[in-house]
Motif scaffolding. Structure first.
Motif, short mmCIF file in Angstrom:
data_model
loop_
_atom_site.label_atom_id
_atom_site.label_comp_id
_atom_site.label_asym_id
_atom_site.label_seq_id
_atom_site.Cartn_x
_atom_site.Cartn_y
_atom_site.Cartn_z
N GLY A 1 0.78 -1.23 0.00
CA GLY A 1 0.00 0.00 0.00
C GLY A 1 0.81 1.28 0.00
O GLY A 1 0.24 2.37 -0.11
N MET A 2 2.13 1.18 0.10
CA MET A 2 2.97 2.38 0.08
C MET A 2 3.42 2.65 -1.35
O MET A 2 4.19 1.89 -1.92
N GLU A 3 2.93 3.74 -1.93
CA GLU A 3 3.36 4.16 -3.25
C GLU A 3 4.38 5.29 -3.09
O GLU A 3 4.19 6.19 -2.26
N TYR A 4 5.44 5.25 -3.87
CA TYR A 4 6.54 6.15 -3.62
C TYR A 4 7.29 6.49 -4.90
O TYR A 4 7.10 5.87 -5.95
N GLN A 5 8.16 7.50 -4.78
CA GLN A 5 9.12 7.83 -5.81
C GLN A 5 10.50 7.78 -5.19
O GLN A 5 10.67 8.05 -4.00
N LEU A 6 11.50 7.44 -6.00
CA LEU A 6 12.89 7.49 -5.56
C LEU A 6 13.58 8.68 -6.22
O LEU A 6 13.30 9.01 -7.37
N PHE A 7 14.46 9.29 -5.50
CA PHE A 7 15.20 10.43 -6.03
C PHE A 7 16.60 10.44 -5.44
O PHE A 7 16.90 9.73 -4.48
N LYS A 8 17.46 11.26 -6.03
CA LYS A 8 18.79 11.45 -5.47
C LYS A 8 19.18 12.92 -5.63
O LYS A 8 18.66 13.64 -6.50
N PHE A 9 20.07 13.37 -4.77
CA PHE A 9 20.47 14.77 -4.77
C PHE A 9 21.61 15.05 -5.76
O PHE A 9 21.70 16.12 -6.32
N SER A 10 22.45 14.06 -5.96
CA SER A 10 23.63 14.25 -6.80
C SER A 10 23.52 13.44 -8.08
O SER A 10 23.05 12.30 -8.07
N THR A 11 23.93 14.03 -9.18
CA THR A 11 23.92 13.31 -10.45
C THR A 11 25.03 12.27 -10.52
O THR A 11 25.00 11.36 -11.35
N THR A 12 26.01 12.40 -9.64
CA THR A 12 27.14 11.47 -9.65
C THR A 12 27.08 10.46 -8.51
O THR A 12 27.68 9.39 -8.59
N GLY A 13 26.39 10.79 -7.42
CA GLY A 13 26.32 9.89 -6.27
C GLY A 13 25.40 8.71 -6.53
O GLY A 13 24.58 8.72 -7.45
N TYR B 68 16.83 7.99 -2.24
CA TYR B 68 15.89 8.19 -1.14
C TYR B 68 14.48 8.02 -1.68
O TYR B 68 14.21 8.23 -2.86
N GLY B 69 13.58 7.63 -0.79
CA GLY B 69 12.19 7.45 -1.19
C GLY B 69 11.30 8.49 -0.54
O GLY B 69 11.53 8.88 0.61
N VAL B 70 10.29 8.92 -1.28
CA VAL B 70 9.27 9.81 -0.72
C VAL B 70 7.92 9.17 -1.01
O VAL B 70 7.65 8.74 -2.14
N VAL B 71 7.09 9.05 0.00
CA VAL B 71 5.76 8.45 -0.16
C VAL B 71 4.86 9.44 -0.87
O VAL B 71 4.67 10.57 -0.42
N ASP C 184 20.07 20.51 -0.61
CA ASP C 184 19.17 19.75 0.25
C ASP C 184 19.77 18.40 0.61
O ASP C 184 20.67 17.89 -0.07
N SER C 185 19.23 17.80 1.67
CA SER C 185 19.73 16.50 2.11
C SER C 185 18.63 15.80 2.91
O SER C 185 17.58 16.38 3.21
N VAL C 186 18.87 14.54 3.24
CA VAL C 186 17.98 13.78 4.12
C VAL C 186 18.76 13.39 5.36
O VAL C 186 19.82 12.75 5.27
N ASN C 187 18.24 13.78 6.51
CA ASN C 187 18.86 13.42 7.79
C ASN C 187 18.29 12.10 8.27
O ASN C 187 17.07 11.88 8.22
N THR C 188 19.14 11.22 8.73
CA THR C 188 18.68 9.94 9.24
C THR C 188 18.02 10.12 10.60
O THR C 188 18.33 11.05 11.35
N THR C 189 17.08 9.22 10.91
CA THR C 189 16.43 9.18 12.22
C THR C 189 16.45 7.74 12.71
O THR C 189 16.85 6.82 11.98
N SER C 190 16.00 7.53 13.92
CA SER C 190 15.95 6.18 14.48
C SER C 190 14.60 5.51 14.23
O SER C 190 14.40 4.36 14.61
N GLU C 191 13.69 6.21 13.57
CA GLU C 191 12.34 5.68 13.38
C GLU C 191 12.30 4.73 12.19
O GLU C 191 12.90 4.99 11.14
N PHE D 46 13.24 21.69 -8.56
CA PHE D 46 12.69 20.43 -8.10
C PHE D 46 13.63 19.29 -8.45
O PHE D 46 14.43 19.38 -9.37
N LEU D 47 13.52 18.22 -7.68
CA LEU D 47 14.39 17.07 -7.87
C LEU D 47 13.83 16.12 -8.92
O LEU D 47 12.62 15.91 -8.99
N LYS D 48 14.71 15.55 -9.70
CA LYS D 48 14.31 14.59 -10.71
C LYS D 48 14.19 13.21 -10.10
O LYS D 48 15.09 12.73 -9.42
#
Length: 494
Positions: free
Chosen positions: A116-128, A132-135, A195-202, A460-462
């Protein structure tokens, strides 16, 4: 001159009721027999047959041993099929073969294993390599909904492993996994480059189960000033009678509410049934019944037969009923369509086919670029589901024609470009169907004449993938039509 005699062919590209399948171990079948099915099906129907030397009618001599040696040189049917694909990277990205057509039929009916989780994947760097996923949305009555996952949630890992280009497929195709949640950090600037994504413990554990998805996710009537705006988020052209009827019912509600404008949200719609696309376009309009919706261009041999014997069969027309039930058409002269890179095939067919007739205002980002249609071929004397070989469950989904609108527009390989370019902001997705959700707000602003939008792509991110990319099958654009015997008998018998 063809070098094999095919049985009379009646291709029915509709999906039969799912039934029992005999155990393959009870009726063993040689790989060469399956390969024979693969080659003959592709030789007859493949859109790009004329560009593949191994599919030429004179490829093999009258000595059957040459053909047999060719088939035996491929240890797996998948290998033979892939060898027959024309320019996989740049032209045919969408033909495929499966070894379980029952699961395929279920998938086309909207049935799949899903958490039931629909998402997109993206990345911040064209070389990295990190991704990351966003619901994007959560399907009702699923594990993801029960676990409280919501639109806009960000995850950076699966089972405590960072998502990357190399591992994402393996991690996300599991039936059970745990997503590691992160927090989106825009670093206080409007640009995305820092921009970046910070990790959490959740983290949240998810399990897939058999699920039937209704393509109608959101529908409502929005009252904005004195204007009534119909809004429909439609996520798949499933093609089943039930969902087509429900689609007609939604438009009946729009009609009874006397809506003035319509926003059609196809941003996450990967496509599906051509027939359902015709229904939806006819519901939006209604004043073009009997006019050309789209035309078809097949491989050279089939095209010639059609042109000479019954060219009308190459034409799909606007309709005013669905299997006898009158359509609740709105007779609109303008429609606003929301798109992203995940809008493909039948979604693009809607836009391309309506544009010659009404004003189509496309808002979002460029679509996927799929203008070809496929069909399911089974290993039977006439390639139909009925009498399919019980010794295996292979089926093919090759491209068989490309679609053109009434003005002949096709080949939009790079996708359809929006009139208003506006990418989704992953730290501000908004609520689907809410007037303040950015893409819908842009449509409302255009409708009400209260704002201007420029074609800026810098903020916006691709996306790299959508959740549908990790399904066992592709949705694509497929047809449900019969080819009459009297049209093609001469083609098959020589």
């Amino acid at each position: 001159m063809r070098n094999f005699k095919a049985l009379t062919l009646l291709l029915l590209v509709s999906f039969a009721t799912i039934g029992c399948f005999e155990d393959n171990d009870d009726i063993p079948i040689a790989t060469s027999k399956i390969n024979d099915f693969v080659w003959k099906g592709m030789n007859l129907f493949y859109l790009y047959k004329d560009d593949v030397p191994d599919l030429a009618n004179n490829r093999f001599s009258s000595n059957n041993s040459e053909y047999a040696d060719y088939l035996n040189s491929f240890q797996r049917p998948e290998n033979l099929f892939e060898s027959l694909i024309y320019n996989r990277e740049n032209v045919d990205r969408f033909s495929w073969i499966v070894d379980d057509y029952i699961a395929l039929e279920q998938f086309f009916s909207g049935i799949s294993s899903n958490n039931g989780m629909e998402y997109q994947l993206f990345k911040f760097s064209t070389t990295g390599t990190n991704q990351y996923g966003v619901v994007t949305h959560v399907l009702p009555n699923t594990d993801a909904e029960a676990k409280g996952i919501k639109r806009g949630d960000i995850f950076y890992g699966i089972d405590n492993v960072q998502l990357t280009e190399g591992n994402k497929s393996q991690l996300l195709r599991q039936n059970n996994y745990t997503i590691n949640l992160g927090a989106y950090n825009d670093n206080g600037t409007p640009e995305v480059s820092d921009d970046s994504v910070n990790t959490t413990s959740e983290s949240i554990s998810l399990s897939k189960s058999i699920y039937t998805e209704n393509p109608i996710l959101v529908n409502s009537v929005l009252n904005v000033g004195n204007t009534k705006i119909g809004y429909l988020m439609y996520n798949g052209f499933t093609g089943t009678n039930q969902f087509n009827t429900e689609l007609n019912t939604v438009f009946g509600s729009f009609k009874s509410n006397n809506i003035n404008e319509l926003v059609l949200d196809l941003r996450y719609n990967p496509g599906g049934s051509v027939y359902t696309a015709i229904i939806l376009s006819s519901l939006i309009t209604g004043q073009f019944t009997g006019d050309v919706f789209s035309t078809e261009q097949w491989n050279m041999e089939f095209q010639e037969v059609y042109q000479n014997q019954n060219p009308e069969l190459l034409i799909n027309k606007f309709i005013n009923n669905d299997n006898g039930a009158s359509l609740n058409s709105l007779n609109l002269t303008k429609v606003y369509v929301l798109t992203t890179k995940r809008s493909a095939s039948a979604s693009e067919l809607i836009i391309n086919s309506l544009r010659p007739y009404i004003d189509v205002v496309q808002i979002g980002t460029t679509t996927a670029g799929k203008y070809q249609a496929s069909t399911t071929l089974y290993d039977s004397p006439n390639f139909r589901r009925e009498d399919a070989n019980q010794g295996h469950a292979y089926a093919m989904q090759p491209l068989i024609f490309k679609s053109l609108n009434v003005n002949g527009v096709t080949d939009y390989f790079n996708g359809l470009t929006p009139d208003i370019v506006l990418g989704e902001q992953f730290n501000n997705l908004g609520i689907l169907g809410n007037q303040n959700e950015p893409l819908l707000a842009a449509a409302i602003s255009r409708i009400m004449g209260t704002g201007r939008f420029t074609k800026s792509k810098s903020n916006f991110l691709k996306i790299t993938n959508g959740s549908e990319d990790f399904e066992p099958f592709e949705t694509g654009m497929y047809v449900e039509k019969e080819l009459p015997l009297n049209l093609i008998n001469n083609f098959l018998f020589e």
